[in-house]
Design a protein around this motif. Sequence first.
Motif, short mmCIF file in Angstrom:
data_model
loop_
_atom_site.label_atom_id
_atom_site.label_comp_id
_atom_site.label_asym_id
_atom_site.label_seq_id
_atom_site.Cartn_x
_atom_site.Cartn_y
_atom_site.Cartn_z
N ARG A 34 -14.36 -0.04 -3.29
CA ARG A 34 -13.94 -1.11 -2.02
C ARG A 34 -14.54 -2.60 -1.97
O ARG A 34 -14.57 -3.61 -1.39
CB ARG A 34 -13.46 -0.48 -0.61
CG ARG A 34 -12.54 0.57 -0.85
CD ARG A 34 -11.50 0.70 -1.41
NE ARG A 34 -10.35 1.19 -1.60
CZ ARG A 34 -10.02 1.97 -2.89
NH1 ARG A 34 -9.74 1.40 -3.46
NH2 ARG A 34 -9.62 3.56 -2.45
N ASN A 91 -12.08 -5.54 -1.17
CA ASN A 91 -10.84 -5.71 -1.43
C ASN A 91 -10.16 -4.19 -1.28
O ASN A 91 -10.20 -3.66 -1.71
CB ASN A 91 -11.35 -5.24 -2.90
CG ASN A 91 -10.18 -6.39 -3.74
OD1 ASN A 91 -8.63 -5.92 -2.81
ND2 ASN A 91 -10.09 -6.96 -4.44
N LEU A 92 -9.27 -5.03 -0.11
CA LEU A 92 -8.83 -3.71 0.51
C LEU A 92 -6.81 -3.57 0.36
O LEU A 92 -6.33 -4.66 0.79
CB LEU A 92 -8.86 -3.03 2.22
CG LEU A 92 -10.01 -3.01 2.18
CD1 LEU A 92 -10.31 -3.37 3.51
CD2 LEU A 92 -10.85 -1.89 1.81
N ARG A 93 -6.86 -3.01 -0.89
CA ARG A 93 -5.45 -3.58 -0.97
C ARG A 93 -3.82 -4.60 -0.79
O ARG A 93 -3.09 -5.06 -0.42
CB ARG A 93 -4.06 -2.30 -0.19
CG ARG A 93 -4.43 -1.41 0.04
CD ARG A 93 -3.47 -0.21 1.91
NE ARG A 93 -3.52 1.17 1.47
CZ ARG A 93 -3.45 1.55 2.32
NH1 ARG A 93 -3.35 0.66 3.98
NH2 ARG A 93 -4.17 2.48 2.64
N SER A 129 -10.56 8.09 10.61
CA SER A 129 -10.52 6.55 9.45
C SER A 129 -12.06 6.85 8.95
O SER A 129 -13.24 6.65 8.62
CB SER A 129 -11.13 5.19 10.61
OG SER A 129 -10.21 5.12 10.84
N ASP A 145 -13.35 5.64 6.05
CA ASP A 145 -11.91 5.29 4.82
C ASP A 145 -11.82 3.56 5.70
O ASP A 145 -11.23 3.75 6.79
CB ASP A 145 -11.10 6.28 5.45
CG ASP A 145 -10.26 6.08 4.38
OD1 ASP A 145 -9.53 4.76 4.37
OD2 ASP A 145 -9.12 6.58 4.44
N GLU A 147 -10.33 1.66 4.35
CA GLU A 147 -8.79 0.97 4.31
C GLU A 147 -8.13 1.92 5.53
O GLU A 147 -7.91 0.65 6.29
CB GLU A 147 -8.05 1.64 3.08
CG GLU A 147 -8.66 0.93 2.07
CD GLU A 147 -7.21 1.00 0.79
OE1 GLU A 147 -6.99 2.18 0.71
OE2 GLU A 147 -7.42 0.51 -0.13
N ARG A 148 -7.98 2.53 5.97
CA ARG A 148 -7.57 2.80 7.02
C ARG A 148 -7.97 2.42 8.60
O ARG A 148 -7.92 1.53 9.39
CB ARG A 148 -7.67 4.49 7.50
CG ARG A 148 -6.63 5.46 8.64
CD ARG A 148 -6.83 6.79 8.84
NE ARG A 148 -5.99 6.53 7.77
CZ ARG A 148 -4.89 7.66 7.71
NH1 ARG A 148 -5.85 9.07 8.03
NH2 ARG A 148 -4.01 8.69 7.02
N ASP A 151 -7.23 -1.61 8.94
CA ASP A 151 -5.38 -1.07 9.17
C ASP A 151 -4.81 -1.41 10.31
O ASP A 151 -3.93 -1.09 10.03
CB ASP A 151 -4.49 -0.43 7.87
CG ASP A 151 -4.07 -0.78 6.65
OD1 ASP A 151 -3.81 -2.07 6.79
OD2 ASP A 151 -3.65 -0.15 5.61
N SER A 159 -1.28 -4.94 6.37
CA SER A 159 -0.84 -5.04 4.75
C SER A 159 0.34 -5.46 4.68
O SER A 159 1.35 -4.85 5.02
CB SER A 159 -1.50 -3.67 3.82
OG SER A 159 -1.32 -3.91 2.68
N GLU A 162 2.18 -1.60 0.89
CA GLU A 162 2.03 0.00 1.40
C GLU A 162 2.17 0.40 0.17
O GLU A 162 3.15 0.11 -0.72
CB GLU A 162 2.41 -0.34 2.74
CG GLU A 162 2.80 -1.10 4.04
CD GLU A 162 1.42 -0.82 4.52
OE1 GLU A 162 0.89 0.92 4.35
OE2 GLU A 162 0.39 -1.58 4.80
#
Length: 162
Positions: A34, A91-93, A129, A145, A147-148, A151, A159, A162
């Motif tokens: 990530r 870099n997340l989604r 998370s 985590d 990304e979580r 978010d 985002s 999804e």
Amino acid sequence: MGAMEKINEMTSAGSREYLTFRLDQEEYGIDILRVQEIRGYEPPTRIANAPAFIKGVVNLRGTIVPIVDMRLKFGCSKAEYNSFTVVIVLNLRQRIVGIVVDSVSDVMELGADSVKAAPDVESVIDSASVLGLGSVGDRMLILLDIERLMDGADMGLTSAVE
């Protein structure tokens, strides 16, 4: 996904590499895949009415990147910025986010046997998370985590993809 499901998923994936960083006296790990880059801290441009832990934004080669101070997000004492303070660009989604941390330690490879479920305790960090606790020798890592964590509704960074 519960703690056991997360650990089972990690077991099936084999070992993973984590970038480790420090906040106050704690050491955290995030999935190295990530991480886009690590930069020295430079004061961002403040955004009006943003949560206190969102320090502002920076222009990174034409991309506007929100900067999140992880000490403030986790309710630690006020951060002091020094020569060790860095921004980890993630870099997340299809989203780029920078997180301010006290320092980066190193990259560690952890096998599933080195990761244990985190205990269910009341915490500033959403338990969903936390992937688990990794141990290497006498070091204990809180595996996130990311990304979580990035978010969350409090982030104001929901985002579009999804």
